[in-house]
Scaffold this motif. Sequence first.
Motif, PDB file in Angstrom:
ATOM      1  N   HIS A   3       0.836  -1.210   0.000  1.00 11.29           N
ATOM      2  CA  HIS A   3       0.000   0.000   0.000  1.00 11.29           C
ATOM      3  C   HIS A   3       0.872   1.261   0.000  1.00 11.29           C
ATOM      4  O   HIS A   3       1.982   1.276   0.505  1.00 11.29           O
ATOM      5  N   PRO A   5       1.451   4.775   1.392  1.00 13.48           N
ATOM      6  CA  PRO A   5       1.025   5.543   2.556  1.00 13.48           C
ATOM      7  C   PRO A   5       0.401   6.887   2.190  1.00 13.48           C
ATOM      8  O   PRO A   5      -0.426   7.410   2.928  1.00 13.48           O
ATOM      9  N   GLN A   8      -3.316   7.016   2.222  1.00 16.27           N
ATOM     10  CA  GLN A   8      -4.073   6.925   3.471  1.00 16.27           C
ATOM     11  C   GLN A   8      -4.669   8.273   3.818  1.00 16.27           C
ATOM     12  O   GLN A   8      -4.038   9.309   3.677  1.00 16.27           O
ATOM     13  N   GLU A  10      -6.388  10.637   6.860  1.00  7.23           N
ATOM     14  CA  GLU A  10      -6.411  10.734   8.308  1.00  7.23           C
ATOM     15  C   GLU A  10      -7.731  11.347   8.746  1.00  7.23           C
ATOM     16  O   GLU A  10      -8.175  12.330   8.168  1.00  7.23           O
ATOM     17  N   ASN A  55      -4.540   2.718  13.544  1.00  5.95           N
ATOM     18  CA  ASN A  55      -4.578   2.272  12.155  1.00  5.95           C
ATOM     19  C   ASN A  55      -5.931   1.630  11.925  1.00  5.95           C
ATOM     20  O   ASN A  55      -6.141   0.480  12.300  1.00  5.95           O
ATOM     21  N   HIS A  58      -6.969  -0.207   5.936  1.00  6.46           N
ATOM     22  CA  HIS A  58      -5.807  -0.017   5.062  1.00  6.46           C
ATOM     23  C   HIS A  58      -5.765   1.373   4.450  1.00  6.46           C
ATOM     24  O   HIS A  58      -4.721   1.811   4.006  1.00  6.46           O
ATOM     25  N   LYS A  59      -6.886   2.079   4.456  1.00  8.66           N
ATOM     26  CA  LYS A  59      -6.808   3.420   3.885  1.00  8.66           C
ATOM     27  C   LYS A  59      -7.119   4.546   4.878  1.00  8.66           C
ATOM     28  O   LYS A  59      -7.178   5.707   4.490  1.00  8.66           O
ATOM     29  N   THR A  60      -7.300   4.207   6.150  1.00  4.17           N
ATOM     30  CA  THR A  60      -7.677   5.242   7.123  1.00  4.17           C
ATOM     31  C   THR A  60      -6.859   5.162   8.415  1.00  4.17           C
ATOM     32  O   THR A  60      -6.784   4.111   9.044  1.00  4.17           O
ATOM     33  N   VAL A  61      -6.265   6.293   8.786  1.00  4.58           N
ATOM     34  CA  VAL A  61      -5.652   6.441  10.102  1.00  4.58           C
ATOM     35  C   VAL A  61      -6.561   7.357  10.918  1.00  4.58           C
ATOM     36  O   VAL A  61      -6.971   8.409  10.442  1.00  4.58           O
TER      37      VAL A  61
END
Length: 184
Positions: A3, A5, A8, A10, A55, A58-61
Motif C-alpha cells: 500500500h 502511505p 491513506q 487521516e 490504524n 488499510h486506507k484510514t488512520v
Amino acid sequence: SSHNPTMQQERLLKVLVIGDLGVGKTSIIKRYVHQIFSQHYRATVGVDFAFKLLNWDHKTVVRLQLWDIAGQERYGNMTRVYYREAVGALVIFDMTRASTFQAVLKWKGDLDSKVALGNGRPVPAVLLGNKCDQLSTGLCSKLPKLENFTRDHGFVGWYETSAKDNTNIDAAIMCLVESIMAVE
Ligand code: GTP
Ligand code: MG
C-alpha cells in the motif's frame, strides 16, 4: 504490503471524556494512551488533552483527540466551548459511588443540549462504570439494569471498566470509535 502511505486518509475525531469528580476520567485516558495507572488523585483543572493514533483500516488512520474534562466543570459554564465539534463521548461513573451514577444523566443532558451531529442526531456516547475492581463495596446490586438504562437513554453501549486492572478500556473506546466511524 504494497500500500502507498500517501493514499491513506487521516480522520481527526474529537472525543469528550465526561463524568463527575474522581470517577477516573484521567486514569482511563492515561491507561489507554500511556499504559500507566496511579492511585494518586490530582483533580483535573479545566480541560486536558491526549492523542492516540489508530490504524483503522488499510486506507484510514484515525487520530483520536481525547478531551479530559474536569468533573467540576459541570458546575461551570465552559462546557459549551469544550463540547464544540465533538463527534463522540465517553460518559463515566464510579461503580462504588451512587451519586456519580445519578450524575450520568446530567452529563448526557448537558452533552446533548450543547452538541449534535450535522444531521441533528445526538453524538454517539458510551457509558462506562469504572472501578469495577472494587465491586466488593456492593453498590452494583443497587444499580438499575444497565442494559435497559443504556437503551432508554440513548447510549450506544456500556462497559464495566477498571483503569487500575486495565479491564474493558480498549473495548469501550473501540465501541465508541466504531459508532463514530459508522455515522458516515
Ligand atoms: P477529576 O479530574 O477531578 O474530574 O477526576 P477524574 O475523573 O479524572 O478521576 P481520576 O482519574 O483523577 O481518578 C480519581 C481517583 O480514582 C484516583 O485516586 C485514581 O487512582 C482512582 N481510580 C481511577 N480509576 C480507578 C479504577 O479503575 N480502580 C480503582 N480502584 N481506582 C481508580
Ligand atoms: Mg481528571
